[in-house]
Every structure is written in C-alpha cells, then in structure tokens.
Scaffold this active site. Structure first.
Site, PDB file in Angstrom:
ATOM      1  N   GLU A  58       8.861  40.599 -19.088  1.00  0.00           N
ATOM      2  CA  GLU A  58       9.837  41.545 -20.491  1.00  0.00           C
ATOM      3  C   GLU A  58       8.441  41.850 -20.919  1.00  0.00           C
ATOM      4  OE1 GLU A  58      13.049  42.059 -20.065  1.00  0.00           O
ATOM      5  OE2 GLU A  58      13.618  41.493 -18.395  1.00  0.00           O
ATOM      6  N   CYS A  87      11.888  44.317 -29.244  1.00  0.00           N
ATOM      7  CA  CYS A  87      10.795  45.205 -27.570  1.00  0.00           C
ATOM      8  C   CYS A  87      12.204  46.660 -27.550  1.00  0.00           C
ATOM      9  CB  CYS A  87      11.378  44.078 -26.298  1.00  0.00           C
ATOM     10  SG  CYS A  87      12.484  43.333 -26.426  1.00  0.00           S
TER      11      CYS A  87
HETATM   12  P1  NAD Z   1       1.720  38.593 -27.117  1.00  0.00           P
HETATM   13  O1  NAD Z   1       1.906  39.284 -25.689  1.00  0.00           O
HETATM   14  O2  NAD Z   1       0.377  38.050 -27.779  1.00  0.00           O
HETATM   15  O3  NAD Z   1       2.383  37.004 -27.268  1.00  0.00           O
HETATM   16  C1  NAD Z   1       3.119  36.592 -26.505  1.00  0.00           C
HETATM   17  C2  NAD Z   1       3.232  35.057 -25.822  1.00  0.00           C
HETATM   18  O4  NAD Z   1       2.077  35.231 -24.877  1.00  0.00           O
HETATM   19  C3  NAD Z   1       2.331  34.243 -26.743  1.00  0.00           C
HETATM   20  O5  NAD Z   1       3.208  33.023 -26.558  1.00  0.00           O
HETATM   21  C4  NAD Z   1       0.824  33.930 -26.976  1.00  0.00           C
HETATM   22  O6  NAD Z   1       0.612  33.065 -27.160  1.00  0.00           O
HETATM   23  C5  NAD Z   1       1.279  33.510 -25.242  1.00  0.00           C
HETATM   24  N1  NAD Z   1      -0.250  34.201 -24.269  1.00  0.00           N
HETATM   25  C6  NAD Z   1      -0.876  35.391 -25.050  1.00  0.00           C
HETATM   26  N2  NAD Z   1      -2.308  35.069 -24.039  1.00  0.00           N
HETATM   27  C7  NAD Z   1      -1.419  34.547 -22.982  1.00  0.00           C
HETATM   28  C8  NAD Z   1      -2.232  35.072 -21.712  1.00  0.00           C
HETATM   29  N3  NAD Z   1      -3.432  35.026 -20.857  1.00  0.00           N
HETATM   30  N4  NAD Z   1      -1.277  33.623 -20.454  1.00  0.00           N
HETATM   31  C9  NAD Z   1      -0.195  32.987 -21.366  1.00  0.00           C
HETATM   32  N5  NAD Z   1       0.319  33.468 -22.492  1.00  0.00           N
HETATM   33  C10 NAD Z   1      -0.359  34.216 -23.278  1.00  0.00           C
HETATM   34  O7  NAD Z   1       3.280  39.456 -27.774  1.00  0.00           O
HETATM   35  P2  NAD Z   1       3.762  39.095 -29.327  1.00  0.00           P
HETATM   36  O8  NAD Z   1       2.573  39.473 -29.556  1.00  0.00           O
HETATM   37  O9  NAD Z   1       4.190  37.879 -29.179  1.00  0.00           O
HETATM   38  O10 NAD Z   1       4.978  39.822 -28.796  1.00  0.00           O
HETATM   39  C11 NAD Z   1       4.333  41.153 -28.955  1.00  0.00           C
HETATM   40  C12 NAD Z   1       5.066  42.017 -27.687  1.00  0.00           C
HETATM   41  O11 NAD Z   1       6.371  41.654 -26.651  1.00  0.00           O
HETATM   42  C13 NAD Z   1       5.023  43.603 -27.954  1.00  0.00           C
HETATM   43  O12 NAD Z   1       4.685  44.806 -27.321  1.00  0.00           O
HETATM   44  C14 NAD Z   1       7.057  43.496 -27.637  1.00  0.00           C
HETATM   45  O13 NAD Z   1       7.564  45.223 -27.270  1.00  0.00           O
HETATM   46  C15 NAD Z   1       6.856  42.856 -26.196  1.00  0.00           C
HETATM   47  N6  NAD Z   1       8.460  41.712 -26.391  1.00  0.00           N
HETATM   48  C16 NAD Z   1       9.062  42.516 -24.670  1.00  0.00           C
HETATM   49  C17 NAD Z   1      10.464  41.723 -24.762  1.00  0.00           C
HETATM   50  C18 NAD Z   1      10.627  42.376 -23.784  1.00  0.00           C
HETATM   51  O14 NAD Z   1      12.127  41.896 -23.902  1.00  0.00           O
HETATM   52  N7  NAD Z   1      10.458  43.356 -22.599  1.00  0.00           N
HETATM   53  C19 NAD Z   1      10.705  41.439 -25.835  1.00  0.00           C
HETATM   54  C20 NAD Z   1      10.285  40.784 -26.841  1.00  0.00           C
HETATM   55  C21 NAD Z   1       9.035  41.796 -27.260  1.00  0.00           C
END
Ligand code: NAD
Length: 468
Positions: free
Chosen positions: A239, A273
């Site tokens: 997502e 999101c």
């Molecule tokens: P992010 O991708 O920076 O981080 C999300 C998570 O992934 C964190 O826990 C982080 O530590 C982890 N992470 C980072 N690099 C990783 C890797 N290489 N492998 C595994 N895990 C890793 O996102 P964010 O800044 O926390 O969230 C904001 C983004 O999320 C926005 O783009 C938003 O649109 C999206 N979002 C999407 C949904 C949806 O349902 N589609 C819901 C909420 C947020």
C-alpha cells in the site's frame, strides 16, 4: 488513565528520542532493537505459529474479539499517547477515531469467513482452502500508525500466521503500546514488535523465514521491498503513496459538497495516503468551491494535540514539514494564488502549517504532480471533463480518486474512467473493513480488508479427489 501508564510500559531508559510534534518536548525513548532481537523474534514466531494455526478459526477469532474489548478499555490512554506521539488531535477524525477504528477492524476481521470452494467436474472433486503463510512481516508508516498496524496484523493472525511488526521510527511508542495490550490475549511469540529504523525494516523483510510482507509506506520503499523479495520470494501486499485526484463536475453543488471535500483532503491534517491531493473543478464552479473551502478552513481549529477543541494538528515531522513548505514556496514562485494559509503557523509551534488552498497551478507543477502529504490542496480549473479525466489519470499512481456531481449516471461514467483502486462518488477516502482496498500503478498491489484481505495473508491449497 492519562496515557502515561502506557508510555511507562514501552519507553525505555535509553533508546531513540521521540519528540512530540505539537510541542517539541521529549515524549520518551524508543528501544532500538538489534539484529539479534530480530533473529530471536523470527525464531519465536516460527516456533509459535504451528500451535496458533492449530487453535483454529473460532478460537483465533475469539481472541481478536477479546483484544478489541481490551483496546476499548484502554481507548483513552491509547488515544492520548497516539496524539502526543503522532501529533494528531484527540477529536475530529483523529486519535480517538483511530483507536475506535482499531477495535472495529478487529471485530470485523474476527467475523469475516473465508469459505472453502468446491470445484466439481464429474471426474474429480477439488477443494480450495486457504492455509496460513507462516511468518508475516508488517512494516508501517507514521501517519495512522495504530490503525494501519491493525490492518496488517488482524487478518494475518486471523488466518493463523505469526507476525513480526516494524513500526515507523517516527511513531514506535504508540505501536509498541498497542502490541503490548494485544499480547495479553495471545500466546508468546505469535506477535512481536521490533522498534528500529529503516535498516532494521530492510533486514526484516529480506529475512529468509519471512513468507509475506504487509507494507504500507512510500513508493520508493515499496520498490526496495520488491527487490528484496527476489531473494526470499516473500509474497507482498504493498500500500504505497498516492496523489488522489478529485473531479468536481459542472452540476455539483459547491455548498453541499464543501464539507466532505474539506475532510477528504484534510483528514489527519492531510497526512493520509488516500486523501484528496489535487482537486479539478469545472470552471463554472471553481470560484464557489474555493470560497466554500476557504470558509470552512477559517473555522477549523488547529492546535495542540491534547486540546479538546483542536481538529487539525501539526505536520508529524520536520522532513515532511520541509516537503510541504517547499511545495508551497515553489507554487508561489510560479505565480500561483495562495488563497489561504501559505506560511508556517509558527505561533502554534515549529511543525504547524495552516490549511493552504492554492489556485492557478497546472499539471506538471510540483504541487500538482508530487505527493504533498500535508495540509495543502491545489485546486485546478478545467473546461472539458475529458481533460479533467486525462489529468487525473496522467500520474503513475492510483490509490484513490473521486467524482463529485448530482447526476448518478454521469458521476458513475466518470468514475469508471478513473485509474485508481477505489473511486468514491461524492465523498473521498472513507474505508470499510468489509470492502477491499488497494492501489494500482505506483500505488502498489494486493488487497486489504474483507474476504480478499484474508486471502492475501494465506496460501491457497487444493485437494483433488477422483470421483468414485
Ligand atoms: P516510508 O516508506 O519512508 O517508511 C515506511 C516504513 O518502512 C517505516 O517503518 C520505515 O522504517 C520502513 N522502511 C524504510 N526503508 C525500508 C526498507 N528498505 N525495507 C523495509 N522497510 C523499510 O514511508 P513513510 O514516510 O513512513 O509514510 C509516508 C508514505 O506512506 C506516503 O507516501 C503515503 O502516501 C504512504 N502511505 C500509504 C498508505 C496506503 O495505504 N497506501 C497508507 C499510509 C501511508
């Protein structure tokens, strides 16, 4: 209960400093789990999972229901901790709402039944059932940390999997508190939370024993997880980010739709999101829509997370604040009109940015094309509906979209042309635990919620018998 008793459970004597976005004050210290902790959690999950599977659906559902009751019992302390750590206010569609959604989703997941399918052709009878995958890694973002964790965990547990959770490094404490409450009703090892940064997340998703990754976060991280799955062949539900478009048709009534447009865009102060992130309004309605939204914005209290009157809060972290402020500055330099807001609300605190409505932008401008993920909305006038549809579809993301108008057939016809996992008509962003939710294009793949959500955390198994 104030929330501090939960904080005491999870905040350590040392670890990563977590600051309250609304005040800048130190909230607590989040444990920094190590690779050894990860290995232990995965090993325990592997040992605990078969017995959890053997409990059966009825027993597991009963536990999810007990957890839902426990979350209700702790709702106020959880909401207060969430408000302090994430920044969202208690009221409005914010912290109390999020905690309520957690128990609602648990109950709905407990009640969902994934029936076996029988396929008969005379010569043989095949039965399709769904078995647990094994160990699920659940990696989440900072915007709706509790609710999204539950979205990942509840179906996984329901289907007999063990789960290792890696919350966002920006909001670990509230998730650790949630998991601690959940574990009071679960056998040891079935559900573990590991607190750490992106490197720990990367190690978790690429672990050879992990069979499924439930990921919610940015598209950039989603791509890395896809790459990592090349090694362990983990199945993925992704997502990812979105840039949801809304189209207001010429027959829409601006006064009638303004409130729903406002919350479609600014739920959780825009850090959602599937929020409305670009609004295309027919030129005949443009000025009225802008005025109606500005009037609502002027009346919506933004302020401290724990103040009962606040319904809008700060941006969660400095990185995101920089993105939001930078996109508005860029729009201003391009000659856009800043209708309301447009400069940090420093009188409230360093991370507050007011509701900002921007007109006069075009497709291709950064505030239109990039995900702002904050309290800013570009409103773009269009002349032909076909052009608005083309604009909505031109980006490589497709989480949600919406159409606003008074003619049922016309709104439906436009909805059918929009490239998004969900298209709402006369609303935006509402989700339901029984209705599948997921994105297309760069917004990811896989479905959550309902029967489809259960299937996505299970593996199909077919047993075929020759007809006698
Ligand atoms: P992010 O991708 O920076 O981080 C999300 C998570 O992934 C964190 O826990 C982080 O530590 C982890 N992470 C980072 N690099 C990783 C890797 N290489 N492998 C595994 N895990 C890793 O996102 P964010 O800044 O926390 O969230 C904001 C983004 O999320 C926005 O783009 C938003 O649109 C999206 N979002 C999407 C949904 C949806 O349902 N589609 C819901 C909420 C947020």
């Amino acid at each position: 209960m104030s929330g501090s008793e939960l904080l005491d459970r999870v905040s350590g004597a040392q670890g990563r400093e977590i600051f309250e976005p609304a005040t800048g004050e130190l909230l607590g210290l989040a444990p920094q789990h190590t690779i050894d902790d990860l290995e232990r959690a995965v090993a325990q999950a592997g040992s605990a999972q078969p017995a959890w599977d053997a409990l059966g659906h009825a027993d597991r559902s009963a536990r999810l229901l007990r957890i839902a009751d426990r979350i209700d019992d702790w709702a106020e302390p959880l909401a207060r901790l969430l408000a302090r750590e994430q920044g969202k206010p208690l009221n409005g569609p914010n912290a109390r709402f999020e905690v309520g959604a957690c128990s609602a989703w648990l109950r709905a997941t407990a009640a969902t039944v994934l029936d076996e399918e029988v396929i008969e052709d005379g010569a043989q009878v095949s039965t399709l059932t769904y078995r647990p995958i094994g160990i699920v890694a659940a990696v989440g973002p900072w915007n709706w940390p509790l609710m999204i964790s539950i979205w990942q965990i509840a179906p996984s547990l329901r289907m007999g999997n063990a789960v290792v959770v890696k919350p966002s490094e920006f909001t670990p404490l509230s998730v650790l508190a949630l998991i601690s409450l959940m574990n009071e009703d679960l056998p040891p090892g079935v559900l573990t939370a590991l607190s750490g940064d992106r490197d720990l997340g990367a190690r978790l998703v690429s672990h050879p024993a992990v069979r499924k990754v439930m990921f919610t976060g940015s598209t950039a991280t989603g791509r890395k997880i896809v790459e990592a799955s090349g090694a362990n062949l983990a199945r993925l539900t992704l997502e990812l980010g979105g840039n949801d478009a809304g189209i207001v048709l010429p027959d829409a009534d601006p006064e009638k739709i303004a409130q729903d447009l406002f919350w479609g865009a600014f739920i959780n102060t825009g850090q959602t999101c599937a929020a409305l992130k670009r609004l295309y309004v027919h030129e005949s309605r443009h000025d009225q829509v802008v005025e109606a939204l500005a009037a609502i914005a002027a009346k919506m209290p933004m302020g401290p997370s724990l103040a009962e009157e606040s319904v809008l809060g700060p941006v969660q972290n400095a990185m995101q604040f920089g993105i939001v402020a930078g996109l508005v500055e860029d729009a201003r330099e391009r000659g856009a009109t800043i209708v309301t807001g447009g400069a940090p609300a420093t009188e409230l605190g360093p991370l507050f940015y007011p509701i900002t409505l921007v007109t006069g932008l075009h497709d291709g401008d950064p505030l239109v094309d990039e995900e702002q993920f904050g309290p800013v909305l570009p409103i773009i006038a269009y002349t032909e509906v076909d052009d608005a549809v083309a604009s909505a579809n031109r980006l490589d993301v497709g989480l949600g979209a919406s159409v606003w108008g008074s003619d049922e057939q016309r709104t439906r016809a436009v909805a059918d042309r929009l490239e998004a996992g969900t298209v709402w008509i006369n609303s935006h962003g509402g989700v339901n635990p029984m209705v599948p939710f997921g994105g297309v294009k760069g917004s990811g793949y896989g479905l959550e919620f309902g029967v489809e959500g259960l299937k996505s955390v299970a593996v199909p198994k077919i047993v075929t018998r020759a007809s006698s």
